[in-house]
Design an enzyme around this catalytic site. Structure first.
Site, PDB file in Angstrom:
ATOM      1  CB  SER A  15      -0.917  -0.001   1.218  1.00 10.52           C
ATOM      2  OG  SER A  15      -0.151  -0.092   2.397  1.00 10.52           O
ATOM      3  CB  CYS A  77       0.805  -6.226   0.932  1.00  7.87           C
ATOM      4  SG  CYS A  77      -0.752  -5.681   1.610  1.00  7.87           S
ATOM      5  CB  CYS A 187       1.326  -4.937   9.190  1.00  4.03           C
ATOM      6  SG  CYS A 187       1.207  -3.425   8.204  1.00  4.03           S
TER       7      CYS A 187
HETATM    8  N1  DGL Z   1       1.666  -3.096   4.852  1.00  2.00           N
HETATM    9  C1  DGL Z   1       0.492  -3.814   4.505  1.00  2.00           C
HETATM   10  C2  DGL Z   1       0.402  -5.134   5.193  1.00  2.00           C
HETATM   11  O1  DGL Z   1       1.415  -5.808   5.288  1.00  2.00           O
HETATM   12  C3  DGL Z   1      -0.800  -2.982   4.456  1.00  2.00           C
HETATM   13  C4  DGL Z   1      -0.926  -1.922   5.490  1.00  2.00           C
HETATM   14  C5  DGL Z   1      -2.126  -0.989   5.239  1.00  2.00           C
HETATM   15  O2  DGL Z   1      -2.099  -0.289   4.219  1.00  2.00           O
HETATM   16  O3  DGL Z   1      -3.051  -0.966   6.069  1.00  2.00           O
HETATM   17  O4  DGL Z   1      -0.640  -5.578   5.594  1.00  2.00           O
END
Ligand code: DGL
Length: 265
Positions: A15, A77, A187
């Site tokens: 993202s 992600c 995340c």
């Molecule tokens: N960094 C992403 C993940 O690993 C998404 C974080 C987001 O945009 O809420 O889930």
């Protein structure tokens, strides 16, 4: 023919800047590959979106990668691995590497890790994907998942004036109460907060899955005979809004020489 396939780029997406934690490890273990990093700054945070919204977003980014004729796509992600991967995995000519599914396999190879905490976005936690994938690979494992919705905006907006103790321990304490042997930073943005997390829990409790993930992908490309080992390697960056903000925030992890190209979704 085979060498042409090896020379094709690898798409990497998240993202925003979070997926750079994965790209950094990919560059460490596969420096000769050519990478296209797509930071979907327009649609972040993914963690607040529905499964349907995320599938539509990922489809648009995959269409971009398809045009670029990539040989593989890394879903750097957790949230889209949890929500969009299963729906899209067989619909493209390139192989897709999903973070949660890949890393869960690797983590439970150590059977002594029978209690695992996961800190992730709301969408990831609601999907219970970490629990199902970890249990698929080791049915005896107990998993506790905690959503941390305040963390991604702090990282992406480089917020400094927040109440660190309550924002960090507000989520961390419930995971610590579960008494986990390890906590997966589920995340890709969260490793940026590791210097804060280690004030409240030992550093070796945390797993940043990026290195396990990158090593798995390298072995798989090698097995498929499409690992690029003899080019000088390159990275091109793309952002779906505010490339200058992306460049500034990316500095947290990787120095980017040129402004990312704006790709409107
Ligand atoms: N960094 C992403 C993940 O690993 C998404 C974080 C987001 O945009 O809420 O889930």
């Amino acid at each position: 023919m085979e060498s042409a396939e090896k020379d094709k780029a690898i798409g990497v997406m998240d993202s925003g800047v979070g997926g750079l934690t994965v790209l950094k490890q990919l560059l460490n273990v596969m420096p000769s590959e050519n990478y296209l990093y797509f930071g979907d700054t327009k649609n972040l945070p993914y963690g607040e979106k529905t499964k349907e919204q995320l599938i539509e977003i990922v489809k648009e980014i995959f269409a971009f990668f398809e045009k670029q004729n990539v040989k593989a796509v890394v879903l750097a992600c957790n949230t889209t691995s949890a929500t969009a991967y299963e729906e899209l995995k067989d619909k493209y000519s390139f192989k897709i590497y999903p973070l949660i599914q890949t890393v869960s396999k690797c983590v439970v190879l150590d059977k002594s890790l029978d209690r695992i905490g996961v800190m992730a976005t709301e969408a990831t936690v609601n999907s219970k994907k970490y629990t199902s994938e970890l249990k698929k690979n080791n049915p005896a494992v107990e998993v506790f998942e905690q959503a941390c919705p305040k963390w991604v905006p702090i990282v992406e907006n480089q917020i400094k004036d927040y109440d660190e103790k309550s924002v960090i321990t507000g989520y961390l304490n419930s995971v610590l109460e579960f008494n986990p042997k390890k906590i997966i930073l589920g995340c890709t943005h969260y490793p940026y907060l590791l210097d804060k997390l280690v004030k409240y829990a030992p550093e070796d409790l945390f797993i940043n899955p990026a290195s396990l993930f990158a090593n798995y992908i390298k072995q798989d490309l090698l097995k498929r005979n499409i690992l690029n080992t003899d080019s000088s390697g390159s990275v091109s960056y793309f952002a779906s809004s505010e490339p200058d903000v992306f460049k500034k925030n990316a500095k947290l992890f990787l120095e980017i020489d040129s402004l990312p190209e704006l790709v409107e979704l």
